[in-house]
Write a protein that holds these residues in place. Structure first.
Motif, PDB file in Angstrom:
ATOM      1  N   ALA A   1       3.852  -0.798 -15.016  1.00  0.00           N
ATOM      2  CA  ALA A   1       4.899  -1.767 -15.358  1.00  0.00           C
ATOM      3  C   ALA A   1       5.135  -2.692 -14.168  1.00  0.00           C
ATOM      4  CB  ALA A   1       6.187  -1.041 -15.717  1.00  0.00           C
ATOM      5  N   PRO A   2       5.522  -3.943 -14.406  1.00  0.00           N
ATOM      6  CA  PRO A   2       5.832  -4.849 -13.290  1.00  0.00           C
ATOM      7  C   PRO A   2       6.963  -4.304 -12.426  1.00  0.00           C
ATOM      8  CG  PRO A   2       5.584  -6.070 -15.336  1.00  0.00           C
ATOM      9  CD  PRO A   2       5.602  -4.616 -15.711  1.00  0.00           C
ATOM     10  N   CYS A   3       6.792  -4.399 -11.112  1.00  0.00           N
ATOM     11  CA  CYS A   3       7.803  -3.934 -10.157  1.00  0.00           C
ATOM     12  C   CYS A   3       8.052  -5.045  -9.142  1.00  0.00           C
ATOM     13  CB  CYS A   3       7.327  -2.671  -9.436  1.00  0.00           C
ATOM     14  SG  CYS A   3       7.068  -1.246 -10.519  1.00  0.00           S
ATOM     15  N   ILE A   4       9.151  -4.902  -8.403  1.00  0.00           N
ATOM     16  CA  ILE A   4       9.486  -5.887  -7.379  1.00  0.00           C
ATOM     17  C   ILE A   4       9.722  -5.175  -6.057  1.00  0.00           C
ATOM     18  CG2 ILE A   4      11.948  -5.819  -7.948  1.00  0.00           C
ATOM     19  CD1 ILE A   4      12.055  -8.818  -7.217  1.00  0.00           C
ATOM     20  N   MET A   5       9.242  -5.763  -4.976  1.00  0.00           N
ATOM     21  CA  MET A   5       9.489  -5.261  -3.637  1.00  0.00           C
ATOM     22  C   MET A   5      10.069  -6.399  -2.810  1.00  0.00           C
ATOM     23  SD  MET A   5       6.859  -3.544  -0.875  1.00  0.00           S
ATOM     24  CE  MET A   5       6.041  -5.090  -0.465  1.00  0.00           C
ATOM     25  N   VAL A   6      11.170  -6.123  -2.102  1.00  0.00           N
ATOM     26  CA  VAL A   6      11.846  -7.143  -1.308  1.00  0.00           C
ATOM     27  C   VAL A   6      11.917  -6.677   0.146  1.00  0.00           C
ATOM     28  CG1 VAL A   6      13.926  -8.529  -1.020  1.00  0.00           C
ATOM     29  CG2 VAL A   6      13.221  -7.794  -3.315  1.00  0.00           C
ATOM     30  N   ASP A   7      11.454  -7.503   1.058  1.00  0.00           N
ATOM     31  CA  ASP A   7      11.582  -7.262   2.491  1.00  0.00           C
ATOM     32  C   ASP A   7      12.721  -8.144   2.984  1.00  0.00           C
ATOM     33  OD1 ASP A   7      11.441  -7.253   5.267  1.00  0.00           O
ATOM     34  OD2 ASP A   7       9.260  -7.171   5.326  1.00  0.00           O
ATOM     35  N   VAL A   8      13.875  -7.523   3.249  1.00  0.00           N
ATOM     36  CA  VAL A   8      15.040  -8.277   3.688  1.00  0.00           C
ATOM     37  C   VAL A   8      15.056  -8.250   5.218  1.00  0.00           C
ATOM     38  CG1 VAL A   8      17.531  -8.571   3.497  1.00  0.00           C
ATOM     39  CG2 VAL A   8      16.247  -7.514   1.623  1.00  0.00           C
ATOM     40  N   GLY A   9      14.354  -9.190   5.828  1.00  0.00           N
ATOM     41  CA  GLY A   9      14.292  -9.268   7.280  1.00  0.00           C
ATOM     42  C   GLY A   9      14.656 -10.657   7.747  1.00  0.00           C
TER      43      GLY A   9
ATOM     44  N   ASN B   1      12.620 -12.911   8.328  1.00  0.00           N
ATOM     45  CA  ASN B   1      11.844 -13.671   7.347  1.00  0.00           C
ATOM     46  C   ASN B   1      11.820 -12.831   6.075  1.00  0.00           C
ATOM     47  OD1 ASN B   1      10.774 -15.643   9.425  1.00  0.00           O
ATOM     48  ND2 ASN B   1      10.027 -13.703  10.230  1.00  0.00           N
ATOM     49  N   ALA B   2      12.267 -13.379   4.969  1.00  0.00           N
ATOM     50  CA  ALA B   2      12.375 -12.619   3.723  1.00  0.00           C
ATOM     51  C   ALA B   2      11.156 -12.858   2.845  1.00  0.00           C
ATOM     52  CB  ALA B   2      13.645 -13.013   2.979  1.00  0.00           C
ATOM     53  N   GLU B   3      10.646 -11.755   2.287  1.00  0.00           N
ATOM     54  CA  GLU B   3       9.500 -11.850   1.377  1.00  0.00           C
ATOM     55  C   GLU B   3       9.776 -11.055   0.108  1.00  0.00           C
ATOM     56  OE1 GLU B   3       7.922 -12.113   5.631  1.00  0.00           O
ATOM     57  OE2 GLU B   3       8.945 -10.491   4.537  1.00  0.00           O
ATOM     58  N   ILE B   4       9.222 -11.542  -0.989  1.00  0.00           N
ATOM     59  CA  ILE B   4       9.346 -10.865  -2.281  1.00  0.00           C
ATOM     60  C   ILE B   4       7.959 -10.767  -2.895  1.00  0.00           C
ATOM     61  CG2 ILE B   4      10.308 -10.961  -4.617  1.00  0.00           C
ATOM     62  CD1 ILE B   4      12.637 -12.575  -3.485  1.00  0.00           C
ATOM     63  N   VAL B   5       7.637  -9.576  -3.399  1.00  0.00           N
ATOM     64  CA  VAL B   5       6.373  -9.370  -4.113  1.00  0.00           C
ATOM     65  C   VAL B   5       6.692  -8.807  -5.487  1.00  0.00           C
ATOM     66  CG1 VAL B   5       4.092  -8.301  -4.072  1.00  0.00           C
ATOM     67  CG2 VAL B   5       5.259  -8.810  -1.921  1.00  0.00           C
ATOM     68  N   VAL B   6       6.128  -9.382  -6.524  1.00  0.00           N
ATOM     69  CA  VAL B   6       6.309  -8.921  -7.897  1.00  0.00           C
ATOM     70  C   VAL B   6       4.929  -8.688  -8.500  1.00  0.00           C
ATOM     71  CG1 VAL B   6       7.244  -9.453 -10.182  1.00  0.00           C
ATOM     72  CG2 VAL B   6       8.424 -10.270  -8.128  1.00  0.00           C
ATOM     73  N   GLY B   7       4.788  -7.598  -9.280  1.00  0.00           N
ATOM     74  CA  GLY B   7       3.516  -7.399  -9.967  1.00  0.00           C
ATOM     75  C   GLY B   7       3.234  -5.945 -10.294  1.00  0.00           C
ATOM     76  N   ASN B   8       1.969  -5.704 -10.641  1.00  0.00           N
ATOM     77  CA  ASN B   8       1.513  -4.350 -10.981  1.00  0.00           C
ATOM     78  C   ASN B   8       0.019  -4.257 -10.669  1.00  0.00           C
ATOM     79  OD1 ASN B   8       0.296  -5.788 -13.042  1.00  0.00           O
ATOM     80  ND2 ASN B   8       1.624  -5.003 -14.656  1.00  0.00           N
ATOM     81  N   SER B   9      -0.674  -3.326 -11.336  1.00  0.00           N
ATOM     82  CA  SER B   9      -2.090  -3.121 -11.052  1.00  0.00           C
ATOM     83  C   SER B   9      -2.960  -4.291 -11.505  1.00  0.00           C
ATOM     84  CB  SER B   9      -2.575  -1.829 -11.722  1.00  0.00           C
ATOM     85  OG  SER B   9      -2.368  -1.879 -13.131  1.00  0.00           O
ATOM     86  N   ASP B  10      -2.432  -5.144 -12.370  1.00  0.00           N
ATOM     87  CA  ASP B  10      -3.214  -6.279 -12.901  1.00  0.00           C
ATOM     88  C   ASP B  10      -3.001  -7.565 -12.117  1.00  0.00           C
ATOM     89  OD1 ASP B  10      -4.334  -4.770 -15.018  1.00  0.00           O
ATOM     90  OD2 ASP B  10      -2.482  -4.988 -16.161  1.00  0.00           O
ATOM     91  N   TRP B  11      -1.811  -7.731 -11.523  1.00  0.00           N
ATOM     92  CA  TRP B  11      -1.531  -8.991 -10.828  1.00  0.00           C
ATOM     93  C   TRP B  11      -0.410  -8.799  -9.823  1.00  0.00           C
ATOM     94  CZ3 TRP B  11       3.496 -10.748 -11.419  1.00  0.00           C
ATOM     95  CH2 TRP B  11       4.219 -10.171 -12.493  1.00  0.00           C
ATOM     96  N   LEU B  12      -0.422  -9.612  -8.792  1.00  0.00           N
ATOM     97  CA  LEU B  12       0.639  -9.626  -7.777  1.00  0.00           C
ATOM     98  C   LEU B  12       0.920 -11.083  -7.415  1.00  0.00           C
ATOM     99  CD1 LEU B  12      -0.610  -6.836  -5.335  1.00  0.00           C
ATOM    100  CD2 LEU B  12       1.356  -6.660  -6.855  1.00  0.00           C
TER     101      LEU B  12
ATOM    102  N   LEU C   1       0.826  -1.208   0.000  1.00  0.00           N
ATOM    103  CA  LEU C   1       0.000   0.000   0.000  1.00  0.00           C
ATOM    104  C   LEU C   1       0.862   1.260   0.000  1.00  0.00           C
ATOM    105  CD1 LEU C   1      -2.774  -1.068   2.536  1.00  0.00           C
ATOM    106  CD2 LEU C   1      -3.000  -0.844   0.062  1.00  0.00           C
ATOM    107  N   PHE C   2       1.932   1.254   0.827  1.00  0.00           N
ATOM    108  CA  PHE C   2       2.782   2.441   0.925  1.00  0.00           C
ATOM    109  C   PHE C   2       3.500   2.725  -0.391  1.00  0.00           C
ATOM    110  CE2 PHE C   2       6.687   4.726   1.885  1.00  0.00           C
ATOM    111  CZ  PHE C   2       6.211   5.773   2.657  1.00  0.00           C
ATOM    112  N   SER C   3       3.954   1.679  -1.070  1.00  0.00           N
ATOM    113  CA  SER C   3       4.701   1.855  -2.311  1.00  0.00           C
ATOM    114  C   SER C   3       3.807   1.981  -3.537  1.00  0.00           C
ATOM    115  CB  SER C   3       5.655   0.666  -2.517  1.00  0.00           C
ATOM    116  OG  SER C   3       4.906  -0.535  -2.698  1.00  0.00           O
ATOM    117  N   ASP C   4       2.488   1.808  -3.353  1.00  0.00           N
ATOM    118  CA  ASP C   4       1.540   1.821  -4.477  1.00  0.00           C
ATOM    119  C   ASP C   4       1.879   0.755  -5.515  1.00  0.00           C
ATOM    120  OD1 ASP C   4      -0.114   3.868  -3.526  1.00  0.00           O
ATOM    121  OD2 ASP C   4       1.142   5.431  -4.394  1.00  0.00           O
ATOM    122  N   LEU C   5       2.459  -0.353  -5.052  1.00  0.00           N
ATOM    123  CA  LEU C   5       2.831  -1.422  -5.972  1.00  0.00           C
ATOM    124  C   LEU C   5       1.629  -1.922  -6.768  1.00  0.00           C
ATOM    125  CD1 LEU C   5       5.112  -3.332  -6.925  1.00  0.00           C
ATOM    126  CD2 LEU C   5       4.461  -4.877  -5.069  1.00  0.00           C
TER     127      LEU C   5
END
Length: 297
Positions: free
Chosen positions: A271-279, A281-292, A262-266
């Motif tokens: 265009a497809p973007c990637i968000m990585v939470d390096v903690g 516990n590591a999580e990766i989210v890839v996608g855009n307004s059509d899919w995540l 929500l904060f990044s407006d992913l």
């Protein structure tokens, strides 16, 4: 990201008369429904208890502290319109290893100060698996000490879950209070609490049994917790405060990822973007307004 406004509104309630003898609460409700352009608002009992005298002493003007959850708007509290006391929120990242608390000015939406500190649950286990296993223990069972019968019975009534819950709540309370004191505020100035963490951390923060998260078929107790009165969670903020925990998607895809999206407006990107939470516990989210699509480990 533009700071969100609207949690604090200055309102004018229509005064009663012989031609308008509607109850104070219903005139307040009508005022707020018009102000918020909504169909329903919850007015809690603590606000109602002093509503008649407050409205009249304030000449039917007030400062309304509000919150909107998935069900409706909530009137958190009604304040003197001439009060110069700050109206604050606490935004908390409930990390497995580190916790970060931010104080937010609810009238402007801007962050005032931020502080990070170690999650005290790490002393029990460095990762969520260790903590979930510990949460399922009776404290009397884990100790090798010989206990007298009365003390042993007391210990057996307490669980690892209660200990983990107390550790994180006490730590958050201490640091919110310390931040307020350091910057000239009072803990009673904090009306809204928002927390975001992975699914296990959310369950432990709420004091909810998390054991099924690590057992097939890996089911959390709850994905979308309801907004709670802050005192239900033993949070030491304003007595009328409310607490909101960001929802989870699954066993290992938690509210911290939802908050990040929500904060990044992913979910709004073309265009497809990637968000990585390096903690821890590591999580990766890839996608855009059509899919995540997301993964965690």
């Amino acid at each position: 990201m533009t700071p969100q406004k609207g949690f604090v509104r200055r309102i004018l309630v229509e005064p009663p008369s012989l031609n308008n003898n509607t109850a104070d609460a219903q005139r307040l409700e009508k005022c707020l429904l018009n102000e918020l352009s909504t169909d329903y608002i919850r007015i809690p009992l603590p606000v109602l208890k002093k509503l008649p005298s407050n409205l009249r002493s304030w000449e039917f003007k007030a400062k309304a502290v509000l919150f909107k959850d998935r069900c409706s708007w909530i009137l958190v509290d009604l304040l003197n319109p001439l009060s110069n006391r700050s109206v604050l929120g606490a935004a908390v990242d409930i990390g497995t290893t580190r916790i970060v608390v931010s104080l937010i000015d609810l009238e402007t939406g801007f962050e005032i100060v931020q502080k990070g500190f170690d999650n005290p649950q790490a002393a029990i286990g460095p990762d969520v698996l260790a903590r979930i296993h510990y949460s399922n223990q009776k404290l009397g069972q884990k100790s090798g000490q010989k206990l007298d019968q009365k003390f042993s019975q007391t210990m057996d009534q307490n669980t690892g879950l209660e200990e983990l819950n107390s550790l994180v709540i006490d730590s958050v309370n201490f640091n919110i209070s310390a931040l307020c004191k350091e910057h000239g505020f009072q803990k009673e100035d904090v009306y809204l609490f928002t927390g975001a963490g992975n699914t296990a951390m959310t369950h432990l923060f709420l004091g909810i049994e998390p054991i099924e998260i690590i057992k097939e078929p890996y089911i959390p107790c709850v994905n979308i917790p309801d907004t709670q009165p802050s005192k239900n969670l033993a949070l030491d903020i304003n007595e009328n405060g409310v607490a909101f925990l960001f929802p989870n998607i699954g066993s290992y895809f938690g509210g911290d990822l939802i908050a990040g999206i929500l904060f990044s407006d992913l979910d709004q990107k073309q265009a497809p973007c990637i968000m990585v939470d390096v903690g821890t516990n590591a999580e990766i989210v890839v996608g855009n307004s059509d899919w995540l699509i997301a993964c965690a480990g």
